[in-house]
Design a protein around this motif. Structure first.
Motif, PDB file in Angstrom:
ATOM      1  N   SER A 386       0.873  -1.180   0.000  1.00 32.21           N
ATOM      2  CA  SER A 386       0.000   0.000   0.000  1.00 32.21           C
ATOM      3  C   SER A 386       0.904   1.222   0.000  1.00 32.21           C
ATOM      4  CB  SER A 386      -0.831   0.062   1.271  1.00 32.21           C
ATOM      5  OG  SER A 386      -1.420  -1.159   1.515  1.00 32.21           O
ATOM      6  N   GLY A 387       0.415   2.285  -0.550  1.00 32.29           N
ATOM      7  CA  GLY A 387       1.212   3.512  -0.588  1.00 32.29           C
ATOM      8  C   GLY A 387       1.821   3.711  -1.954  1.00 32.29           C
ATOM      9  N   ASN A 388       2.893   4.467  -1.999  1.00 28.55           N
ATOM     10  CA  ASN A 388       3.462   4.839  -3.286  1.00 28.55           C
ATOM     11  C   ASN A 388       3.960   3.654  -4.094  1.00 28.55           C
ATOM     12  OD1 ASN A 388       3.271   7.751  -3.358  1.00 28.55           O
ATOM     13  ND2 ASN A 388       4.520   7.671  -1.519  1.00 28.55           N
ATOM     14  N   THR A 389       4.404   2.585  -3.424  1.00 33.70           N
ATOM     15  CA  THR A 389       4.925   1.461  -4.222  1.00 33.70           C
ATOM     16  C   THR A 389       3.814   0.856  -5.076  1.00 33.70           C
ATOM     17  OG1 THR A 389       4.594  -0.154  -2.450  1.00 33.70           O
ATOM     18  CG2 THR A 389       6.739   0.943  -2.530  1.00 33.70           C
ATOM     19  N   SER A 412      -6.538  -1.996   0.374  1.00 31.41           N
ATOM     20  CA  SER A 412      -5.172  -2.512   0.310  1.00 31.41           C
ATOM     21  C   SER A 412      -4.560  -2.464   1.700  1.00 31.41           C
ATOM     22  CB  SER A 412      -4.353  -1.736  -0.710  1.00 31.41           C
ATOM     23  OG  SER A 412      -4.196  -0.418  -0.304  1.00 31.41           O
ATOM     24  N   GLY A 438       7.268   0.139   1.403  1.00 31.99           N
ATOM     25  CA  GLY A 438       7.721   1.329   2.113  1.00 31.99           C
ATOM     26  C   GLY A 438       7.890   0.990   3.579  1.00 31.99           C
ATOM     27  N   GLU A 439       8.059   2.012   4.424  1.00 29.05           N
ATOM     28  CA  GLU A 439       8.294   1.676   5.838  1.00 29.05           C
ATOM     29  C   GLU A 439       7.028   1.183   6.545  1.00 29.05           C
ATOM     30  OE1 GLU A 439       9.402   4.724   3.976  1.00 29.05           O
ATOM     31  OE2 GLU A 439      11.040   4.340   5.351  1.00 29.05           O
ATOM     32  N   ALA A 440       5.879   1.628   6.099  1.00 29.70           N
ATOM     33  CA  ALA A 440       4.656   1.199   6.776  1.00 29.70           C
ATOM     34  C   ALA A 440       4.435  -0.298   6.554  1.00 29.70           C
ATOM     35  CB  ALA A 440       3.463   2.002   6.277  1.00 29.70           C
ATOM     36  N   GLY A 441       4.558  -0.741   5.316  1.00 30.16           N
ATOM     37  CA  GLY A 441       4.413  -2.171   5.030  1.00 30.16           C
ATOM     38  C   GLY A 441       5.474  -2.970   5.767  1.00 30.16           C
ATOM     39  N   ASN A 466      12.261   5.910   2.620  1.00 28.07           N
ATOM     40  CA  ASN A 466      12.217   7.365   2.449  1.00 28.07           C
ATOM     41  C   ASN A 466      11.844   8.095   3.735  1.00 28.07           C
ATOM     42  OD1 ASN A 466       9.475   6.912   2.638  1.00 28.07           O
ATOM     43  ND2 ASN A 466       9.073   7.176   0.454  1.00 28.07           N
ATOM     44  N   GLY A 468       9.444   8.119   5.787  1.00 30.07           N
ATOM     45  CA  GLY A 468       8.100   8.582   6.149  1.00 30.07           C
ATOM     46  C   GLY A 468       7.058   7.997   5.232  1.00 30.07           C
ATOM     47  N   PHE A 469       5.842   8.337   5.485  1.00 29.50           N
ATOM     48  CA  PHE A 469       4.736   7.941   4.619  1.00 29.50           C
ATOM     49  C   PHE A 469       4.641   9.029   3.553  1.00 29.50           C
ATOM     50  CE2 PHE A 469       2.704   6.196   8.781  1.00 29.50           C
ATOM     51  CZ  PHE A 469       3.672   5.205   8.834  1.00 29.50           C
ATOM     52  N   ALA A 470       5.327   8.766   2.431  1.00 31.78           N
ATOM     53  CA  ALA A 470       5.596   9.854   1.496  1.00 31.78           C
ATOM     54  C   ALA A 470       4.335  10.509   0.945  1.00 31.78           C
ATOM     55  CB  ALA A 470       6.469   9.347   0.353  1.00 31.78           C
ATOM     56  N   GLY A 471       3.328   9.705   0.699  1.00 35.70           N
ATOM     57  CA  GLY A 471       2.118  10.278   0.136  1.00 35.70           C
ATOM     58  C   GLY A 471       1.364  11.148   1.136  1.00 35.70           C
TER      59      GLY A 471
HETATM   60  C1  LIG Z   1      -3.853  -1.770   7.456  1.00 34.85           C
HETATM   61  C2  LIG Z   1      -3.766  -0.433   6.804  1.00 34.85           C
HETATM   62  N1  LIG Z   1      -3.873   0.701   7.529  1.00 34.85           N
HETATM   63  C3  LIG Z   1      -3.748   1.906   6.938  1.00 34.85           C
HETATM   64  C4  LIG Z   1      -3.519   2.024   5.596  1.00 34.85           C
HETATM   65  C5  LIG Z   1      -3.364   3.408   4.974  1.00 34.85           C
HETATM   66  N2  LIG Z   1      -2.018   3.588   4.385  1.00 34.85           N
HETATM   67  C6  LIG Z   1      -1.808   3.346   3.087  1.00 34.85           C
HETATM   68  S1  LIG Z   1      -0.248   3.643   2.606  1.00 34.85           S
HETATM   69  C7  LIG Z   1       0.184   4.163   4.164  1.00 34.85           C
HETATM   70  C8  LIG Z   1       1.569   4.666   4.456  1.00 34.85           C
HETATM   71  C9  LIG Z   1       2.591   4.299   3.416  1.00 34.85           C
HETATM   72  O1  LIG Z   1       3.856   4.737   3.780  1.00 34.85           O
HETATM   73  P1  LIG Z   1       5.168   3.969   3.335  1.00 34.85           P
HETATM   74  O2  LIG Z   1       5.003   2.505   3.567  1.00 34.85           O
HETATM   75  O3  LIG Z   1       6.335   4.579   3.969  1.00 34.85           O
HETATM   76  O4  LIG Z   1       5.207   4.166   1.778  1.00 34.85           O
HETATM   77  P2  LIG Z   1       5.554   5.488   0.952  1.00 34.85           P
HETATM   78  O5  LIG Z   1       4.230   6.164   0.732  1.00 34.85           O
HETATM   79  O6  LIG Z   1       6.497   6.321   1.740  1.00 34.85           O
HETATM   80  O7  LIG Z   1       6.151   4.984  -0.305  1.00 34.85           O
HETATM   81  C10 LIG Z   1      -0.902   4.085   5.017  1.00 34.85           C
HETATM   82  C11 LIG Z   1      -0.859   4.466   6.442  1.00 34.85           C
HETATM   83  C12 LIG Z   1      -3.461   0.816   4.862  1.00 34.85           C
HETATM   84  N3  LIG Z   1      -3.298   0.771   3.552  1.00 34.85           N
HETATM   85  N4  LIG Z   1      -3.560  -0.383   5.499  1.00 34.85           N
END
Ligand SMILES: Cc1ncc(C[n+]2csc(CCOP(=O)(O)OP(=O)(O)O)c2C)c(N)n1
Ligand SMILES: [Mg+2]
Length: 554
Positions: A386-389, A412, A438-441, A466, A468-471
């Motif tokens: 999820s996120g930018n990737t 997602s 990304g870092e969240a995943g 990167n 942070g949560f870039a988006g």
């Molecule tokens: C379980 C869950 N909670 C919340 C979200 C919302 N969400 C989507 S992307 C994201 C953060 C992404 O940050 P990162 O992994 O660093 O990727 P970047 O955008 O920096 O590439 C969040 C909190 C989600 N997709 N799934």
């Protein structure tokens, strides 16, 4: 012969070709699985137990059923945690079989959490095995639902795994799964509309992959000379180097969605609003909706012509009808392919440029470009997070075969990429398997990385690091859509390559763009001997990618 319920289930799973089950303990069926020699892939939490099985069903397009077990019953801690995985599998329509303990007969109503009503919201069927003798019936019914119609999870709750029954009374016979063919009158009507259209566009969804219909999609597109877009989940349904392939997202996709006067949707629910395209000015277009399930017909847009049936049988019927009506000539080629090529080149130009970028911190597109260079597109698997990737890879990553890339997410859920990469390794051990996160995943998957080491799964996790949560941060949508909740400790504070290196993975931290490719190659080489790898690429925050076309509200 008299056997217990758990043993009966284990033996039926073997009869059905299930050769491993993912789990997080405890579940009373597990000991029987162990005794019967069904290997268990023990994940580190219940959500991942579901997600790995879910992803296995997706990646094999339901040809092999992913099966998982988790804790249920009165102490439904496991089930409560598994719910996230179940909800995602249900939302994305994945045919996964989940087995859990049932609330024992006589114990209902003693907990606040209502198992049955909660499980019913995330499954095609929630079966409560109220009598040992019903094991064959329930398993038959489960596999029938898993292999027929619209895919979705089936959950079986077993309240008494030690109850016994006579397995010769109703001997189990494996279930084939059934398809339906479309009404020939609907096919004829659809082809009449299709041949009248000036600018038809094919909108292919994941049903094409589940129906094993990629070749039929290609054949129809070529016969009618129509451009093709695929949904995120169907990415790879048409080889993305095909002259008629427009894209999954991006300016060129918006252009074709706008320009088309007819949309032939196949195997897609056409449910815009999350991670898929809407149809602009839908009321002015003719929408032919081919789907296995009438549930989606007239869902958000008026359907001009529905064609209900299996995607493969439908595409073959359309192909035959077009061919007969046009004496095999189809629609004239015109300039369609050249226009698609020009639109695609124009749409992708800005991304292709940064895919070759030497800037520091590394541009994430450089990582994706190098990944495409090191992987054999016919012998590899890539998935996003999820996120930018997700957004970036689904914009640019060229996929040449179904499930060479797994796009996922009506919703997602962060962390699914690791489950998908593990499932891909289990399904196709010879293929390279890469999760880009990304870092969240990464945060979600940390505990489960131990599984890679324990099971010697040669999977590579590529971290677009990167900080942070870039988006979500400043610089995106003006001041960022979540400017207060995007910063986490980044590569300057934590050396994640060291952390995961200490765990035992092959790790590298890459700050030079020129080092991305060799680092990826070393990771893939380590994977070949069963060693998992983690490559941390120190990247800039670059939330740039192709947009989804919004749903028109007319
Ligand atoms: C379980 C869950 N909670 C919340 C979200 C919302 N969400 C989507 S992307 C994201 C953060 C992404 O940050 P990162 O992994 O660093 O990727 P970047 O955008 O920096 O590439 C969040 C909190 C989600 N997709 N799934
Ligand atoms: Mg990030």
């Amino acid at each position: 012969m008299t056997i217990d319920v758990a043993t009966g289930i284990a033996r039926i799973l073997k009869q059905e070709g299930v050769d491993w089950v993912s789990t997080f303990p405890v579940c009373r069926v597990n000991n029987a699985l162990g005794r019967e020699g069904v290997p268990m892939l023990m994940m580190r939490d219940d959500r991942y137990a579901v997600a790995v099985a879910d992803a296995f069903s997706r990646i094999t397009a339901g040809k092999r059923t992913g099966v998982c077990t988790f804790q249920g019953g009165v102490n439904a801690a496991g089930m409560q945690y598994a719910y996230a995985g179940l909800a995602q599998a249900y939302e994305d329509g994945s045919p996964v079989l989940c087995i859990t303990d049932g609330v024992p007969i006589g114990s209902s109503g003693n907990s606040q959490f209502d198992v049955a009503s909660s499980m019913k919201t995330v499954s095609k069927w929630f079966g409560y095995l109220d009598k040992p003798e019903r094991v064959p019936e329930f398993m038959r019914r489960a596999f029938t639902m898993l292999r027929s119609g619209r895919p979705g999870p089936v959950i079986l709750a077993i309240p008494n795994a030690t109850g016994t029954y006579d397995d010769t009374a109703d001997p189990y016979v494996p279930v084939k799964g059934w398809k339906s063919a479309p009404d020939p009158a609907d096919v004829r009507a659809a082809v009449t509309l299709l041949l009248q259209a000036q600018n038809p566009l094919i909108y292919a969804g994941e049903g094409v992959i589940y129906a094993d219909a990629a070749d039929d999609l290609k054949a129809l597109a070529e016969l009618v000379n129509a451009p093709v877009i695929t949904t995120l989940k169907a990415k790879g349904a048409l080889p993305e180097n095909h002259p008629l392939f427009v894209g999954v997202r991006g300016d060129q996709v918006a252009h074709y969605l706008t320009k088309s006067d007819l949309i032939l949707a196949v195997g897609s629910s056409l449910s815009p609003g999350r991670f898929s395209h809407g149809i602009p000015e839908a009321a002015k277009k003719t929408i032919i909706h081919c789907n296995v399930d009438e549930l989606h017909i007239n869902k958000m847009y008026p359907t001009a012509q529905a064609v209900i049936g299996d995607a493969r049988l439908t595409l073959q019927a359309l192909l035959k009808e077009v061919s007969e009506r046009t004496s095999g000539a189809g629609r004239p080629a015109g300039n369609v392919a050249a226009e698609v090529r020009a639109a695609r080149d124009a749409g992708l130009a800005k991304y292709r440029e940064v895919m070759a970028s030497n800037e520091k911190p590394i541009n994430p597109y450089r990582v994706y470009g190098d990944l495409m260079q090191v992987l054999d597109p016919h012998n590899s698997f890539v998935t996003h997070e999820s996120g930018n990737t997700r957004d970036q890879l689904s914009t640019v990553f060229d996929t040449l075969m179904p499930r060479g890339f797994l796009g996922w997410g009506n919703v997602s859920t962060l962390g699914f990429s690791l489950a998908a990469a593990i499932a891909a390794k289990k399904a196709f051990p010879a293929r390279a398997s890469v999760a880009v996160t990304g870092e969240a995943g990464l945060g979600y998957m940390l505990g489960n990385l131990e599984v890679l080491l324990r099971e010697k799964l040669g999977v590579t996790v590529v971290h677009v690091s990167n900080g942070g949560f870039a988006g979500y941060g400043p610089g995106f949508w003006g001041p960022g859509h979540d400017p207060f909740t995007h910063a986490v400790l980044g590569p300057n504070e934590v050396d994640m390559a060291k952390v995961l290196g200490a765990l035992g993975l092959h790790t590298e931290r890459v700050s030079e763009p020129s080092e991305v490719k060799p680092a990826l190659q070393r990771a893939l080489a380590a994977n070949e001997s069963g060693r998992p790898a983690y490559i941390e690429c120190l990247c800039c925050q670059y939330p740039v990618y192709g947009q989804w076309v919004g749903r028109s509200m007319e």
